[in-house]
Design an enzyme around this catalytic site. Structure first.
Site, PDB file in Angstrom:
ATOM      1  N   ARG A  68       0.818  -1.397  -0.112  1.00 18.11           N
ATOM      2  CA  ARG A  68       0.101  -0.077   0.124  1.00 18.11           C
ATOM      3  C   ARG A  68       0.913   1.293  -0.058  1.00 18.11           C
ATOM      4  O   ARG A  68       0.519   2.451  -0.682  1.00 18.11           O
ATOM      5  CB  ARG A  68      -0.830   0.082   1.254  1.00 18.11           C
ATOM      6  CG  ARG A  68      -1.846   1.215   1.265  1.00 18.11           C
ATOM      7  CD  ARG A  68      -2.671   1.088   2.391  1.00 18.11           C
ATOM      8  NE  ARG A  68      -3.851   0.057   2.201  1.00 18.11           N
ATOM      9  CZ  ARG A  68      -4.976  -0.069   3.134  1.00 18.11           C
ATOM     10  NH1 ARG A  68      -4.841   0.504   4.285  1.00 18.11           N
ATOM     11  NH2 ARG A  68      -5.618  -1.056   3.051  1.00 18.11           N
ATOM     12  N   HIS A  72       0.488   4.295  -2.837  1.00 18.91           N
ATOM     13  CA  HIS A  72       0.117   5.620  -2.347  1.00 18.91           C
ATOM     14  C   HIS A  72       1.287   6.556  -2.688  1.00 18.91           C
ATOM     15  O   HIS A  72       1.259   7.814  -3.105  1.00 18.91           O
ATOM     16  CB  HIS A  72      -0.063   5.628  -0.886  1.00 18.91           C
ATOM     17  CG  HIS A  72      -1.427   5.201  -0.455  1.00 18.91           C
ATOM     18  ND1 HIS A  72      -2.227   6.000   0.428  1.00 18.91           N
ATOM     19  CD2 HIS A  72      -2.176   3.933  -0.959  1.00 18.91           C
ATOM     20  CE1 HIS A  72      -3.384   5.344   0.465  1.00 18.91           C
ATOM     21  NE2 HIS A  72      -3.369   4.120  -0.282  1.00 18.91           N
ATOM     22  N   VAL A  76       0.907   9.904  -5.853  1.00 24.71           N
ATOM     23  CA  VAL A  76       0.999  11.295  -5.913  1.00 24.71           C
ATOM     24  C   VAL A  76       2.624  11.699  -6.016  1.00 24.71           C
ATOM     25  O   VAL A  76       3.598  11.141  -5.650  1.00 24.71           O
ATOM     26  CB  VAL A  76       0.985  11.591  -4.040  1.00 24.71           C
ATOM     27  CG1 VAL A  76       1.221  12.806  -3.996  1.00 24.71           C
ATOM     28  CG2 VAL A  76      -0.442  10.833  -3.718  1.00 24.71           C
ATOM     29  N   ASN A 100      -4.191   8.930   4.107  1.00 21.75           N
ATOM     30  CA  ASN A 100      -2.931   8.224   4.352  1.00 21.75           C
ATOM     31  C   ASN A 100      -3.155   8.302   6.104  1.00 21.75           C
ATOM     32  O   ASN A 100      -2.484   7.281   6.523  1.00 21.75           O
ATOM     33  CB  ASN A 100      -1.716   9.004   3.985  1.00 21.75           C
ATOM     34  CG  ASN A 100      -1.559   9.090   2.638  1.00 21.75           C
ATOM     35  OD1 ASN A 100      -2.039   8.134   2.019  1.00 21.75           O
ATOM     36  ND2 ASN A 100      -0.743   9.634   2.120  1.00 21.75           N
ATOM     37  N   PRO A 169      -7.548   7.238  -4.783  1.00 27.86           N
ATOM     38  CA  PRO A 169      -8.634   6.504  -4.859  1.00 27.86           C
ATOM     39  C   PRO A 169      -9.415   6.299  -3.377  1.00 27.86           C
ATOM     40  O   PRO A 169      -8.441   5.957  -2.536  1.00 27.86           O
ATOM     41  CB  PRO A 169      -8.842   5.248  -5.523  1.00 27.86           C
ATOM     42  CG  PRO A 169      -7.486   5.354  -6.411  1.00 27.86           C
ATOM     43  CD  PRO A 169      -6.601   6.059  -5.608  1.00 27.86           C
ATOM     44  N   ASP A 261      -3.986 -14.161  -3.536  1.00 27.97           N
ATOM     45  CA  ASP A 261      -4.534 -15.280  -4.585  1.00 27.97           C
ATOM     46  C   ASP A 261      -5.696 -14.789  -5.266  1.00 27.97           C
ATOM     47  O   ASP A 261      -5.731 -13.286  -5.213  1.00 27.97           O
ATOM     48  CB  ASP A 261      -5.065 -16.363  -3.834  1.00 27.97           C
ATOM     49  CG  ASP A 261      -6.167 -16.207  -2.465  1.00 27.97           C
ATOM     50  OD1 ASP A 261      -6.720 -15.260  -2.655  1.00 27.97           O
ATOM     51  OD2 ASP A 261      -6.404 -17.098  -1.844  1.00 27.97           O
TER      52      ASP A 261
END
Length: 338
Positions: A68, A72, A76, A100, A169, A261
């Protein structure tokens, strides 16, 4: 069904026009290569892998956290390590932006890896490259696919609080908004679905799925977006409607939460996606193309793995031309060099 079919030509043209408009802003990262550190820091890849193995062994959730962070970062200013910068007197960092704050984690793992790299080859490996490689290793360590990571990124000397607040998003945005946010980064609808498949690992906070479990499901998630009664009851016990327990979490993929998966797509096909934004890809009336992709990935894990690998490379190539010209290799990923 007739209503949905009538929308097909319009929606198809909408996606085509959006692609033509947005993808022109994407610039290929020609400065990246696979052998960038071959001579300057030959142990870099193995150091990052070793530290990630320790981190994920200690806490399997860390795989999703590092992945993540990379996402992120790239959304940006491009993949430039800006997400790692702490606030200072002269810099308003991205960590405190709404998307964030209380969400991103794993910064201590990045610090540890950076310290090892600086001991081995000072001033050579950028924080942006560290994060891109660590994200790949995070996926592998929980059962996901391998991909080659082009490297050679420089670290930005700036951050964008505004960009972090607007470009990333969010959990309750509609499908067309989500598609536009990916297209403006040069990522296709197929890339979007594959990359959101990273939600096969990790968790979401109550504050991000409260609207999903208490709102009007048919309005927020399409005609087939209803959660199963038992699953819904469990989520509501974790996340009360009164606004309490905002930081309580639930797995994004409740069947295999620590395994990378394709079960996340099977969950969407059942209408049980935890986030409105995820379920929108399958259940929205605008989701004709995305629904077909989800159905394919739900049935064929190899197809998902292949596209995810390709899309991760593509996302990792999102450039920050300014950083490549005036950027640096930070000594400490939290602060620009003096």
């Amino acid at each position: 069904m007739a209503h949905s079919s009538a929308l097909t030509p319009f929606l198809g043209m909408t996606f085509i026009l959006m692609s033509m408009f947005f993808t022109c802003t994407h610039v290929e990262a020609e400065y990246l290569s696979l052998d960038y550190y071959l001579k300057s820091c030959p142990k870099a890849i193995s150091i990052i892998r070793s530290e990630m193995e320790c981190a994920v062994r200690e806490e399997p959730r860390m795989a999703a956290s590092i992945l993540r962070l990379h996402f992120h970062d790239c959304f940006v200013q491009g993949c430039d390590g800006s997400v790692l910068l702490d606030n200072t007197v002269t810099l308003h960092g991205e960590k405190s932006a709404e998307q964030n704050l209380n969400s991103l984690r794993g910064f201590e793992v990045v610090d540890k890896i950076k310290n090892k790299l600086e001991s081995e080859c000072p001033g050579i490996v950028s924080c942006a490259d560290l994060l891109a490689i660590a994200a790949r290793d995070a996926v592998i360590l929980v059962g996901g696919p391998y991909w080659e990571v082009p490297v050679g990124r420089k670290d930005s000397r700036t951050a964008s609080f505004v960009g972090a607040s607007t470009d990333i998003p969010t959990a309750n945005q509609g499908l067309l908004t989500l598609v536009s946010k990916f297209l403006v980064k040069g990522l296709s609808v197929t890339d979007m679905v594959a990359l959101v498949g990273s939600h096969t690992i990790g968790v979401a906070r109550c504050t991000n799925f409260r609207e999903r479990i208490y709102g009007d499901f048919k309005l927020t998630s399409g005609m087939n977006g209803l959660l199963g009664a038992a699953y819904l009851n469990n989520l509501q016990s974790i996340c009360p409607e009164n606004g309490a327990n905002g930081d309580k979490t639930s797995a994004l993929d409740y069947t295999t939460p620590t395994l990378f998966d394709n079960s996340f797509f099977q969950i969407l096909a059942r209408g049980e996606g935890l986030l409105n934004s995820d379920q929108e890809m399958y259940s929205s009336l605008f989701g004709i193309e995305t629904k077909k992709i989800i159905q394919r990935y739900a049935e064929d894990p190899n197809a998902f793995f292949k596209q995810f690998s390709d899309s991760m490379v593509k996302m990792g190539n999102i450039t920050n031309p300014e950083s490549q010209i005036s950027g640096e290799v930070r000594e400490n990923c939290r602060f620009i060099n003096a």
